[in-house]
Structures are given as structure tokens and as C-alpha cells.
Design an enzyme around this catalytic site. Structure first.
Site, mmCIF file in Angstrom:
data_model
loop_
_atom_site.group_PDB
_atom_site.id
_atom_site.type_symbol
_atom_site.label_atom_id
_atom_site.label_comp_id
_atom_site.label_asym_id
_atom_site.label_seq_id
_atom_site.Cartn_x
_atom_site.Cartn_y
_atom_site.Cartn_z
ATOM 1 N N LYS A 145 0.412 -1.166 0.033
ATOM 2 C CA LYS A 145 0.308 0.028 0.463
ATOM 3 C C LYS A 145 1.020 1.580 0.137
ATOM 4 C CE LYS A 145 -1.196 1.501 3.882
ATOM 5 N NZ LYS A 145 0.199 2.611 4.030
ATOM 6 N N HIS A 175 -0.645 -4.772 6.397
ATOM 7 C CA HIS A 175 -0.154 -5.514 7.254
ATOM 8 C C HIS A 175 -1.253 -5.907 8.181
ATOM 9 C CE1 HIS A 175 1.262 -1.544 9.205
ATOM 10 N NE2 HIS A 175 0.941 -1.950 9.856
ATOM 11 N N LYS A 179 -1.763 -9.118 11.863
ATOM 12 C CA LYS A 179 -1.112 -9.586 12.961
ATOM 13 C C LYS A 179 -1.833 -11.018 14.120
ATOM 14 C CE LYS A 179 -0.598 -3.707 12.911
ATOM 15 N NZ LYS A 179 0.952 -3.706 14.037
ATOM 16 N N GLU A 213 -1.021 6.663 17.265
ATOM 17 C CA GLU A 213 -0.053 6.118 17.351
ATOM 18 C C GLU A 213 0.830 7.372 17.599
ATOM 19 O OE1 GLU A 213 2.145 4.711 13.332
ATOM 20 O OE2 GLU A 213 0.192 6.168 13.058
ATOM 21 N N ASP A 232 -4.121 6.542 4.026
ATOM 22 C CA ASP A 232 -2.680 5.906 5.308
ATOM 23 C C ASP A 232 -3.694 4.592 5.674
ATOM 24 O OD1 ASP A 232 -0.078 5.919 5.744
ATOM 25 O OD2 ASP A 232 -0.194 6.557 7.538
ATOM 26 N N HIS A 237 -6.176 0.100 6.337
ATOM 27 C CA HIS A 237 -6.011 -0.873 8.228
ATOM 28 C C HIS A 237 -7.560 -0.945 8.873
ATOM 29 C CE1 HIS A 237 -1.885 -1.035 7.501
ATOM 30 N NE2 HIS A 237 -1.217 0.399 7.859
ATOM 31 N N LYS A 337 -1.764 10.491 14.134
ATOM 32 C CA LYS A 337 -0.295 10.494 14.202
ATOM 33 C C LYS A 337 -0.385 11.621 15.427
ATOM 34 C CE LYS A 337 1.668 8.767 10.906
ATOM 35 N NZ LYS A 337 1.880 7.030 10.982
HETATM 36 C C1 BG6 Z 1 1.171 2.200 8.297
HETATM 37 C C2 BG6 Z 1 1.205 3.657 7.874
HETATM 38 O O1 BG6 Z 1 0.628 1.422 7.293
HETATM 39 O O2 BG6 Z 1 0.659 1.722 9.195
HETATM 40 C C3 BG6 Z 1 1.910 4.498 8.163
HETATM 41 O O3 BG6 Z 1 1.672 3.785 6.510
HETATM 42 C C4 BG6 Z 1 1.543 3.542 9.946
HETATM 43 O O4 BG6 Z 1 2.013 5.807 8.606
HETATM 44 C C5 BG6 Z 1 1.919 2.647 9.987
HETATM 45 O O5 BG6 Z 1 2.936 4.302 10.672
HETATM 46 C C6 BG6 Z 1 1.401 1.520 11.845
HETATM 47 O O6 BG6 Z 1 1.224 0.416 11.753
HETATM 48 P P1 BG6 Z 1 1.952 -0.356 12.812
HETATM 49 O O7 BG6 Z 1 1.708 -2.206 12.787
HETATM 50 O O8 BG6 Z 1 2.699 0.137 13.632
HETATM 51 O O9 BG6 Z 1 0.307 -0.183 13.953
#
Ligand code: BG6
Length: 487
Positions: A145, A175, A179, A213, A232, A237, A337
Site C-alpha cells: 500500500k 499488514h 497481526k 500512534e 494511509d 487498515h 499521529k
Molecule cells: C502504515 C502507515 O501502513 O501503518 C504508517 O503507512 C503507520 O503511517 C503504520 O505508522 C502503523 O502500523 P503499526 O503496525 O505500527 O500500527
């Protein structure tokens, strides 16, 4: 342990951030755990480095720190891992470079995987170049992505890639689907009869899904400023998590049964009317602030970000699903963020008891709730009310905990490790099918369009908080609040 699938794993973008932080460490971990076939090879492809020696030097310097466990690297595994790594220097403008790649690949047997850890603008040129030298046969292609920028650009990429690879050869990675806790959510929902009767509008009052985050945009200001949180995190997600939480039980765990059910949810998302966007969507952008004692700068002053940027670093949404199971239940999604904490969790608020024989406090918050914490510290926690010891009938909120690291001390796997092994073994269930991706883009598009032309800037929030006040106000209109606001 399955190690039988021999493979050759070609990694485009071999010196990129993702390769450094995620992909190569995940392959190393799979190697260390003995999960890769002995003869399996990794062929890194990049522009910036000329030779294998130079590439291995880069890996040593940049990847090794990411594979350490408690500061220690398993040196013998590391040496064995490096022996798997080959390198091909490719300039996309030179078709003869792909012939070198073809010859390198031809030297090995096994499943061919092409992992495109590059910007989406290179997906189509790389696929075409692979096809020119016949490398699209008997191969799998992994697309990172973001896949496109909106529905139209994502369709353009999917159409072009679809002319070269069949859908069954295409692994669109998200991803979050790899998880462990997301897998567990499937196990919880479909392995236990207990939850199923309650998992519906009659018993569920609302559901919150948060991915918060502490990190800012790091070194990706340039990319992020042209992307924003909706593209993003939400389009992929958060909507994927939502579909897993709300999908119907699939007929089996095969890839299309699971993806068919997720697709049904994505297609049932109530379309957002452009006139209602300010009521159901909040966009925010962080200003300078303090996170856990650390001062952090404003988004607009981050490297690569335009000073006048209107890109959102925070999104909160109210979503509805138009089907019998979920009609009328509000789903509140949020991501941002530079928030107060790093946490990803799903909160299922069940309805309170209809009448309390035990007094008013039996209706209070803090009970009838399931919290699925995805990270950090994976836990599933069921909140109930219980009697406090002693005289009288005083109730208190207590919880039943399923703490996975206590039950299962071994075998935890990082998302990328699981997903890469799935690609090598040809399991598609945890990858996003084209129709799912289209449905998700279609649903977010009115918000994207409106925010692109809106004269109102994103709402400010101080770094280290939980986002703009409007996010809390949106929930207050529905008589509820975000979980952390209850305490
Ligand atoms: C990514 C985003 O797909 O996922 C990032 O592009 C983000 O901006 C990240 O920080 C978060 O993934 P995780 O696994 O750290 O929660």
C-alpha cells in the site's frame, strides 16, 4: 513447522525504509526460526547500490539493528541469512537489466515472488518489464500500500497489473491483517458459540475502533503530506478491521470465503452524503505539543511538509452498516499521529441491562464491554459488574482477561513474517482482493473529495492529546464517549 516451499523472493525497493524495517527483518526471523526452505533465495533489487558486496554492507548497517532481540543478534543465523541474499542492480529505464534479473531467477527452483516495496508509480512499469522477460509466469506479485491515490488511480493500477498477472497471483498487502490479534479475532468470533448471539444490533450499542500512534511522520513527510490519514490508515487498515469485526461467519477459512464476507460488509457501508460529512467525519492536524514528557514540533514544520498543508493527521468517523445484523449501530473509527499513546483496540459496547434490580449503578459504564487490544500487550478483556465484598450490594467493574503472552509464551509472529510466509506458500486469505479494495475506495471517496475542496482547514489538536475536541463531540451526540474519556 512447514519449510517445504522452495522459493525465490525478489525484493524491489531493496534499500527502502520498508525493506529495512519490516521485510528483511521478517525474512530473517523466518529464516532464524527454520521456517524457510534451505535453498530459498532472496534477490534484492535497487538502484542506489552497485554490487552484492555493497548491498550486504548496507544490510549489515541498516537491517541488522532491526533484527536484534534485547540487543543481541543470533550471529550464526545472521550469517546463514546473508548467504541467501543475492543482489541485482536495476535501472528501470534499461530493459536489459531485467534480462539480468531473469537470468538470476532462472538459476533457482521454487515459487517466484516479486515484492514491490516501491512507490505505486513504479508498480505498472515493473510489472510490464517483468512480463517482457517472461517473469510473470508461475509467479506471485506482492503490492504494498498505498495502491493508488483514489478509486480511479487504484483502478488504473489494478487494470494494468491485471493484464499481466491473474488475480490469484496478486497479493495486496495490508499488514494489519497479518497481526496475531486480528487472527485471534477470527478465532474468538468463529471458534466460540458464546459471542455469536450477542454480536448484533440487538445487543451491541456501539463499537469503537482506534489506531492511535505517538509517532509523527518521521522521515516520510513528503509522502505523507500527499497522502493523509484517510488514505494511509482508514481506506485500508481501519476498514479491514471493521470488516473483520462485523462480517458474517464464513463458510470456511479459504481465501475467497473470508474475502467474500469482508466484501459484503464493505459494500454495505452506508454511503456518506457530501452534505453530512461535517457531522460524521472529523479531520485534524497536530500542532506542537508534549508526548510523555517529550516536546514535539507541529506537523506543518516537519521536513517535507508544506507550511500551509491541509493534510489530515487525524481522522474520526461515524460509520453505519446497512444490513440486518448491524442496522442502526454506530461504529466510531479513529486514527491519528502524535496522539497521547500508541494503542490499537476494538471496543464493543454491549447494551446495558434493561432494568436493574440491583440499583442504579448496575447501569453504569465500565461493564458489558469487550475490549480487544491489538497493540501493545495483546489482550482480550471482558468487563462485567460484580459485587464488592462486604455488606450491602455495591457493584464494581471487574474484568476477565485473556492475556495472550501468558497463555502462549512462544510462537508469536510479526505481521510481515506471517504474510511473507503466506505469499511463499500461496495462501491468499490475508491479502486484499481487488473488489474489496475498490469498495473501500468507493466508500471513502466522498470524504476525500469534500476535504480536497473544503475551505475549512483541519481542526488543530496539540500533539500528545487524543485529537480535536470535535472528535469527542461527535460521540457525545450519540450519548457516548471514547473509552479513555470514561476514566
Ligand atoms: C502504515 C502507515 O501502513 O501503518 C504508517 O503507512 C503507520 O503511517 C503504520 O505508522 C502503523 O502500523 P503499526 O503496525 O505500527 O500500527
Amino acid at each position: 513447522m512447514q519449510t517445504d516451499s522452495n522459493f525465490i523472493f525478489v525484493l524491489f525497493g531493496g534499500t527502502g525504509d520498508l525493506s529495512m524495517r519490516k521485510i528483511l527483518p521478517a525474512l530473517f526471523e523466518a529464516h532464524r526460526a527454520g521456517m524457510l526452505a534451505a535453498a530459498g533465495k532472496i534477490v534484492a533489487v535497487a538502484r542506489g547500490v552497485e554490487t552484492r558486496e555493497a548491498y550486504l554492507g548496507w544490510v549489515e548497517e541498516h537491517v541488522k539493528p532491526h533484527v536484534a532481540k534485547n540487543g543481541v543478534v543470533d550471529e550464526s543465523a545472521w550469517t546463514g541469512f546473508l548467504a541467501r541474499v543475492e543482489y541485482v542492480h536495476i535501472d528501470l529505464g534499461r530493459p536489459e537489466d531485467f534480462r539480468i534479473l531473469r537470468d538470476a531467477v532462472a538459476q533457482h527452483d521454487g515459487t517466484r515472488v516479486f515484492y514491490l516495496a516501491t512507490g505505486p508509480s513504479l508498480f505498472v512499469p515493473i510489472c510490464r518489464a517483468l512480463a517482457e522477460v517472461g517473469l510473470n509466469q508461475n509467479a506471485r506479485i506482492v503490492l504494498e500500500k498505498p495502491l493508488g491515490y483514489d478509486l480511479e488511480s487504484s483502478n488504473a493500477i489494478n487494470d494494468a497489473v491485471g493484464e499481466i498477472f491473474q488475480e490469484e497471483q496478486i497479493y495486496r498487502i495490508d499488514h494489519y491483517l497479518g497481526k496475531e490479534p486480528v487472527q485471534n479475532l477470527l478465532a474468538l468470533r468463529f471458534g466460540n458459540a458464546l459471542f455469536e448471539p450477542l454480536w448484533r444490533r440487538e445487543w451491541v450499542e456501539s463499537i469503537q475502533i482506534t489506531i492511535a500512534e505517538e509517532l509523527g511522520v518521521e522521515a516520510r513527510g513528503d509522502f505523507y503530506d500527499n497522502t493523509g490519514a484517510l488514505r494511509d490508515m482508514v481506506q485500508n487498515h481501519l476498514l479491514q478491521l471493521l470488516s473483520i469485526v462485523t462480517m458474517e461467519p464464513p463458510h470456511s477459512m479459504d481465501s475467497d470465503s473470508v474475502r467474500d464476507e469482508k466484501l459484503r460488509v464493505l459494500r454495505a457501508l452506508k454511503p456518506i452524503d457530501e452534505r453530512d460529512i461535517s457531522k460524521v467525519a472529523v479531520r485534524g492536524q497536530y500542532h506542537a505539543g508534549v508526548i510523555k514528557g517529550q516536546s514535539v514540533p507541529a506537523y506543518a514544520t516537519e521536513p517535507g511538509v508544506r507550511t500551509e498543508s491541509r493534510t489530515e493527521t487525524f481522522v474520526a468517523l461515524k460509520v453505519e452498516i446497512e444490513n440486518w445484523r448491524w442496522a442502526g449501530v454506530p461504529f466510531f473509527l479513529r486514527t491519528g499521529k502524535r496522539l497521547a499513546d500508541r494503542v490499537a483496540e476494538i471496543v464493543v459496547n454491549f447494551r446495558p441491562v434493561p432494568h436493574s434490580a440491583l440499583g442504579a449503578n448496575a447501569l453504569r459504564a465500565g461493564a458489558n464491554r469487550l475490549v480487544i487490544r491489538l497493540q501493545p500487550n495483546e489482550t482480550i478483556r471482558l468487563y462485567c459488574l460484580a459485587k464488592q465484598p462486604g455488606e450491602g450490594m455495591n457493584l464494581a467493574s471487574v474484568h476477565l482477561d485473556l492475556a495472550f503472552d501468558q497463555f502462549f509464551r512462544e510462537g508469536q509472529m510479526e505481521a510481515y513474517q506471517r504474510l511473507l510466509l503466506d505469499v511463499i506458500r500461496g495462501r491468499l486469505a490475508l491479502f486484499v482482493r481487488r473488489d474489496e479494495q475498490e469498495a473501500a475506495w468507493r466508500w471513502v471517496e466522498p470524504i476525500l473529495n469534500e476535504w480536497a475542496v473544503s475551505t475549512k482547514p483541519p481542526k488543530p489538536y496539540a500533539a500528545g492529546t487524543w485529537g480535536p475536541a470535535a472528535s469527542s463531540a461527535m460521540l457525545a451526540q450519540h450519548g457516548t464517549c471514547w473509552l479513555e474519556e470514561e476514566n
